[in-house]
Design a protein around this motif. Structure first.
Motif, PDB file in Angstrom:
ATOM      1  N   LEU A  66      12.091  39.539  10.728  1.00 16.52           N
ATOM      2  CA  LEU A  66      13.259  38.723  10.366  1.00 16.52           C
ATOM      3  C   LEU A  66      12.896  37.702   9.293  1.00 16.52           C
ATOM      4  CD1 LEU A  66      16.241  38.241  11.009  1.00 16.52           C
ATOM      5  CD2 LEU A  66      15.542  36.574  12.717  1.00 16.52           C
ATOM      6  N   ALA A  67      11.717  37.071   9.414  1.00 18.05           N
ATOM      7  CA  ALA A  67      11.317  36.036   8.449  1.00 18.05           C
ATOM      8  C   ALA A  67      11.281  36.612   7.033  1.00 18.05           C
ATOM      9  CB  ALA A  67       9.957  35.458   8.840  1.00 18.05           C
ATOM     10  N   SER A  68      10.665  37.791   6.887  1.00 21.32           N
ATOM     11  CA  SER A  68      10.578  38.395   5.554  1.00 21.32           C
ATOM     12  C   SER A  68      11.958  38.743   5.015  1.00 21.32           C
ATOM     13  CB  SER A  68       9.715  39.658   5.602  1.00 21.32           C
ATOM     14  OG  SER A  68       8.452  39.350   6.127  1.00 21.32           O
ATOM     15  N   ARG A  69      12.828  39.218   5.916  1.00 22.18           N
ATOM     16  CA  ARG A  69      14.180  39.576   5.468  1.00 22.18           C
ATOM     17  C   ARG A  69      14.942  38.335   5.005  1.00 22.18           C
ATOM     18  NH1 ARG A  69      15.919  44.367   6.138  1.00 22.18           N
ATOM     19  NH2 ARG A  69      18.113  43.974   6.565  1.00 22.18           N
ATOM     20  N   ILE A  70      14.734  37.206   5.707  1.00 21.52           N
ATOM     21  CA  ILE A  70      15.419  35.975   5.302  1.00 21.52           C
ATOM     22  C   ILE A  70      14.882  35.484   3.954  1.00 21.52           C
ATOM     23  CG2 ILE A  70      15.670  33.522   5.873  1.00 21.52           C
ATOM     24  CD1 ILE A  70      16.052  34.354   8.764  1.00 21.52           C
ATOM     25  N   LEU A  71      13.565  35.574   3.755  1.00 20.60           N
ATOM     26  CA  LEU A  71      12.991  35.142   2.476  1.00 20.60           C
ATOM     27  C   LEU A  71      13.546  35.985   1.329  1.00 20.60           C
ATOM     28  CD1 LEU A  71       9.271  34.492   3.477  1.00 20.60           C
ATOM     29  CD2 LEU A  71      11.079  32.814   3.111  1.00 20.60           C
ATOM     30  N   PHE A  72      13.623  37.296   1.529  1.00 19.83           N
ATOM     31  CA  PHE A  72      14.187  38.156   0.488  1.00 19.83           C
ATOM     32  C   PHE A  72      15.694  37.931   0.346  1.00 19.83           C
ATOM     33  CE2 PHE A  72      10.187  40.306   0.417  1.00 19.83           C
ATOM     34  CZ  PHE A  72      10.128  40.885  -0.833  1.00 19.83           C
ATOM     35  N   GLY A  73      16.338  37.541   1.454  1.00 16.90           N
ATOM     36  CA  GLY A  73      17.775  37.244   1.399  1.00 16.90           C
ATOM     37  C   GLY A  73      18.072  36.091   0.449  1.00 16.90           C
ATOM     38  N   ALA A  74      17.132  35.153   0.325  1.00 13.89           N
ATOM     39  CA  ALA A  74      17.312  34.032  -0.597  1.00 13.89           C
ATOM     40  C   ALA A  74      17.505  34.546  -2.013  1.00 13.89           C
ATOM     41  CB  ALA A  74      16.107  33.092  -0.532  1.00 13.89           C
ATOM     42  N   ARG A  75      16.789  35.615  -2.342  1.00 10.80           N
ATOM     43  CA  ARG A  75      16.875  36.218  -3.665  1.00 10.80           C
ATOM     44  C   ARG A  75      18.304  36.705  -3.929  1.00 10.80           C
ATOM     45  NH1 ARG A  75      11.999  40.134  -5.433  1.00 10.80           N
ATOM     46  NH2 ARG A  75      10.973  38.132  -5.691  1.00 10.80           N
ATOM     47  N   VAL A  76      18.869  37.435  -2.944  1.00 11.67           N
ATOM     48  CA  VAL A  76      20.229  37.955  -3.081  1.00 11.67           C
ATOM     49  C   VAL A  76      21.227  36.800  -3.223  1.00 11.67           C
ATOM     50  CG1 VAL A  76      22.016  39.351  -1.980  1.00 11.67           C
ATOM     51  CG2 VAL A  76      19.620  39.976  -1.711  1.00 11.67           C
ATOM     52  N   SER A  77      21.048  35.768  -2.387  1.00 12.52           N
ATOM     53  CA  SER A  77      21.996  34.647  -2.407  1.00 12.52           C
ATOM     54  C   SER A  77      21.959  33.897  -3.728  1.00 12.52           C
ATOM     55  CB  SER A  77      21.687  33.673  -1.278  1.00 12.52           C
ATOM     56  OG  SER A  77      22.269  34.112  -0.098  1.00 12.52           O
ATOM     57  N   LEU A  78      20.752  33.626  -4.215  1.00  9.54           N
ATOM     58  CA  LEU A  78      20.619  32.894  -5.478  1.00  9.54           C
ATOM     59  C   LEU A  78      21.262  33.695  -6.614  1.00  9.54           C
ATOM     60  CD1 LEU A  78      19.443  30.394  -6.922  1.00  9.54           C
ATOM     61  CD2 LEU A  78      17.406  31.716  -7.368  1.00  9.54           C
ATOM     62  N   LEU A  79      20.977  35.003  -6.611  1.00  7.30           N
ATOM     63  CA  LEU A  79      21.540  35.878  -7.633  1.00  7.30           C
ATOM     64  C   LEU A  79      23.075  35.864  -7.560  1.00  7.30           C
ATOM     65  CD1 LEU A  79      20.546  37.817  -9.844  1.00  7.30           C
ATOM     66  CD2 LEU A  79      20.880  39.684  -8.225  1.00  7.30           C
ATOM     67  N   THR A  80      23.607  35.923  -6.314  1.00  7.97           N
ATOM     68  CA  THR A  80      25.058  35.884  -6.134  1.00  7.97           C
ATOM     69  C   THR A  80      25.638  34.622  -6.745  1.00  7.97           C
ATOM     70  OG1 THR A  80      24.799  37.051  -4.045  1.00  7.97           O
ATOM     71  CG2 THR A  80      26.904  35.967  -4.435  1.00  7.97           C
ATOM     72  N   GLY A  81      25.021  33.475  -6.404  1.00  6.55           N
ATOM     73  CA  GLY A  81      25.525  32.204  -6.919  1.00  6.55           C
ATOM     74  C   GLY A  81      25.493  32.176  -8.433  1.00  6.55           C
ATOM     75  N   ILE A  82      24.395  32.626  -9.009  1.00  8.79           N
ATOM     76  CA  ILE A  82      24.246  32.567 -10.469  1.00  8.79           C
ATOM     77  C   ILE A  82      25.231  33.510 -11.159  1.00  8.79           C
ATOM     78  CG2 ILE A  82      22.687  33.098 -12.383  1.00  8.79           C
ATOM     79  CD1 ILE A  82      20.395  32.038 -10.636  1.00  8.79           C
ATOM     80  N   VAL A  83      25.325  34.750 -10.661  1.00  5.18           N
ATOM     81  CA  VAL A  83      26.236  35.718 -11.284  1.00  5.18           C
ATOM     82  C   VAL A  83      27.686  35.242 -11.161  1.00  5.18           C
ATOM     83  CG1 VAL A  83      27.183  38.050 -11.126  1.00  5.18           C
ATOM     84  CG2 VAL A  83      24.717  37.693 -10.987  1.00  5.18           C
ATOM     85  N   ALA A  84      28.081  34.844  -9.936  1.00  5.84           N
ATOM     86  CA  ALA A  84      29.477  34.458  -9.717  1.00  5.84           C
ATOM     87  C   ALA A  84      29.834  33.222 -10.540  1.00  5.84           C
ATOM     88  CB  ALA A  84      29.728  34.214  -8.228  1.00  5.84           C
ATOM     89  N   ALA A 209      31.225  32.568   0.201  1.00  4.09           N
ATOM     90  CA  ALA A 209      32.247  33.614   0.125  1.00  4.09           C
ATOM     91  C   ALA A 209      31.598  35.002   0.112  1.00  4.09           C
ATOM     92  CB  ALA A 209      33.116  33.425  -1.116  1.00  4.09           C
ATOM     93  N   ALA A 210      30.534  35.145  -0.694  1.00  9.82           N
ATOM     94  CA  ALA A 210      29.891  36.452  -0.797  1.00  9.82           C
ATOM     95  C   ALA A 210      29.246  36.847   0.526  1.00  9.82           C
ATOM     96  CB  ALA A 210      28.855  36.434  -1.915  1.00  9.82           C
ATOM     97  N   ALA A 211      28.629  35.877   1.209  1.00 10.11           N
ATOM     98  CA  ALA A 211      28.017  36.183   2.512  1.00 10.11           C
ATOM     99  C   ALA A 211      29.091  36.609   3.505  1.00 10.11           C
ATOM    100  CB  ALA A 211      27.239  34.977   3.041  1.00 10.11           C
TER     101      ALA A 211
END
Lengths: 277, 304
Positions: A66-84, A209-211
């Motif tokens: 779970l820890a690794s998935r959450i760390l990689f999830g940060a990548r998706v979230s940051l990208l979402t924020g930047i793209v949106a 919103a994306a989450a």
């Protein structure tokens, strides 16, 4: 750097929020270096393990860390924020500048369009755009970005309108400066404050919103390590494994809270109406 | 007042017109051929032609829109591709659940928002801080996470309330979840308008003439702070309507929001279009109602 010395920024909760954002960005950038495990690797026989020294935040239903998935999830979230926010900011600001400066039919068309889009409540517009583009993480990022455009258009148009009549713009025009140059060099820098405020608050809203869209199944699909999608997967196992819904949700809340606090601080710093309060 | 109502209603017409145009355009904005997306990989040519004809896609665009609008005004939103039932029937089946949830959440959001807004503006020191933190957290809480935590703690561990049931007890957790962000927005608005009202001359006068602080606060400050709050409540109503998409998924409630998600996943365009049209139209109408309420509540707009 002088911004950091301002009394409105140097309050403990604002500093903590900025620190959270710095950590969030670093985690997103370095996820592959700092994650203890591969976020997609399944450890057979290690499903639903509680947090331990080997799996810091436990494992999910099929035995992924779970820890690794959450760390990689940060990548998706940051990208979402930047793209949106990038989409909303660039398109919204451009259209708002045109509507505020050009007047005439361009203004009427753009502002009527924005008004109609604003008639769609909350994330309904984003949902409608996902319906058009089809479900998926990239489409959700685009949809959340497009859905935020009208807010930028309205704000930028109003401030551009107020700036257009100032002497320095008239002076530039009298000197024969072209419309594009006036907008880019003279008007844009002077209306940057409200745009920056919208963008800083918008980052948190876009991530949230994306989450949410990923949670209901319209965004990131398994096995992508995305926080909303992880919460959706956790739903069926949360009684046996309460750590599963706890940590991804905590991650979303921390990041969004940090963006909101920073956004408030930026607003106080830049909004002259709030300065006297 | 009647003239104002009439003008406000007339102003809503072009917006609704635009909304209908956008909803109509949805199918045509789909990248690729909507018919083959709806029918799956390689549909039989006859099926595709039949669906194309059923959706009117084989007619010229202006005519398609005219027919779409004419049917929509008569209450005909087409037929769901998956269930083959009328879209209006599908929506009508699910509407009561969503309306119940939204109304309960609005009431809760106003109650919680006003209370914590007042506390954040004029409560005793520590309470003031706590109320402010609560509203900031409420604004940042993912509703889907709050919902899961409430299910886990209140329903699974403490066994205080059911997760899903059609009775009023089953409404509590979803309504609290949906209301949280709206309550936070209302609280922040209430706080800032109250802080502004506290600095006005009429409050100084009220205090100077020796009124009890409680009377000053409730009769003079709060009443004058409520007007912008009404406008915010109207905007939040739309957010709640759209937020039900997520909350209904969390609590497995059979409402319009969940119907919308299923329709999108199944690429059932007539159903998606119908839901978007109905929700956006209700939002426009609610906002008109709120504007009227606003005019009624603000003596500067409607003075007797």
């Amino acid at each position: 750097m002088s911004v950091l010395l301002d009394a409105r920024v140097r309050r403990p909760h604002v500093l903590v929020a900025i620190a959270v954002l710095v950590v969030f960005a670093l985690v997103a950038l370095l996820a592959d270096r700092i994650a203890p495990h591969d976020p997609l690797r399944v450890y057979p026989g290690a499903a639903l393990e509680p947090p331990s020294a080997r799996f810091l935040l436990g494992t999910d239903a099929i035995g992924r860390d779970l820890a690794s998935r959450i760390l990689f999830g940060a990548r998706v979230s940051l990208l979402t924020g930047i793209v949106a926010v990038g989409i909303a900011l660039s398109v919204g600001t451009t259209l708002g500048l045109i509507a505020g400066y050009a007047r005439g039919w361009a203004e009427v068309t753009i502002m009527r369009g924005a008004e109609i889009l604003l008639a769609f409540p909350g994330i309904l517009l984003a949902i409608a755009i996902v319906a058009i583009l089809g479900p998926g993480l990239t489409n959700v990022m685009i949809a959340v970005g497009i859905a935020a455009i009208p807010v930028y258009v309205r704000t930028v148009q109003a401030t551009t309108l107020a700036t257009t009549h100032l002497e320095y713009v008239t002076a530039a025009r009298a000197l024969g400066v072209g419309a594009v140059r006036i907008l880019a060099r003279h008007i844009l820098p002077n209306i940057a404050a409200p745009i920056i405020v919208l963008a800083s608050v918008g980052m948190g809203a876009a991530i949230l919103a994306a989450a949410g869209l990923s949670y209901v199944g319209l965004g990131a699909q398994p096995p992508t390590p995305e926080w909303g999608e992880m919460l959706a997967e956790a739903r069926s196992y949360m009684r046996e494994a309460p750590w599963l819904p706890t940590f991804p949700g905590l991650a979303i809340m921390l990041v969004v809270l940090a963006f909101n606090i920073t956004g408030d601080a930026v607003r106080e710093l830049l909004d002259p109406r709030l300065r006297r309060l | 007042m009647i003239a104002y109502i009439a003008r406000r209603l007339v102003l809503g017409v072009p917006v609704l017109f635009g909304v209908s145009l956008l909803v109509f355009a949805m199918v045509h904005l789909v990248p690729g051929d909507p018919v083959s997306i709806m029918l799956g990989e390689s549909p039989a040519a006859t099926d595709a032609a039949a669906l194309r004809h059923q959706l009117g896609l084989d007619e010229p665009l202006p005519q398609q829109y005219a027919e779409f609008l004419a049917r929509a005004v008569r209450g005909d939103l087409g037929t769901s591709i998956r269930s083959r039932r009328a879209v209006t029937d599908e929506i009508a089946d699910r509407a009561p659940s969503t309306i119940q949830l939204t109304l309960a959440a609005v009431a809760l959001a106003i109650l919680l928002g006003l209370a914590s807004g007042v506390l954040a503006a004029a409560g005793p020191g520590p309470v003031r801080g706590a109320a402010q933190v609560a509203s900031l957290v409420g604004l940042s809480l993912p509703t889907f996470w709050l919902g899961l935590l409430l299910i886990l703690v209140v329903a699974s561990w403490l066994r205080l309330l059911p997760v899903t049931s059609s009775g009023p007890a089953g409404l509590v957790l979803p309504a609290v979840t949906l209301a949280a962000p709206a309550a936070a927005v209302i609280a922040r608005m209430t706080r800032s308008t109250m802080l502004e009202a506290l600095t006005t001359d009429f409050v100084r006068t009220a205090r100077a003439k020796g009124l009890h602080e409680r009377v000053v606060l409730w009769r003079h400050v709060l009443r004058n702070s409520l007007i912008p709050v009404i406008a915010i409540v109207g905007l939040q109503f739309g957010g709640l309507l759209a937020g039900s998409v997520i909350v209904e998924s969390v609590f497995a409630r059979p409402g319009i929001g969940r119907l919308a998600v299923q329709a999108i996943l199944q690429r059932d365009f007539p159903l998606v279009q119908g839901i978007v049209l109905v929700v956006a139209t209700s939002y426009v109408l609610v906002n008109i109602a709120v504007d009227l309420l606003y005019a009624w509540a603000d003596p500067r707009i409607h003075y007797r």
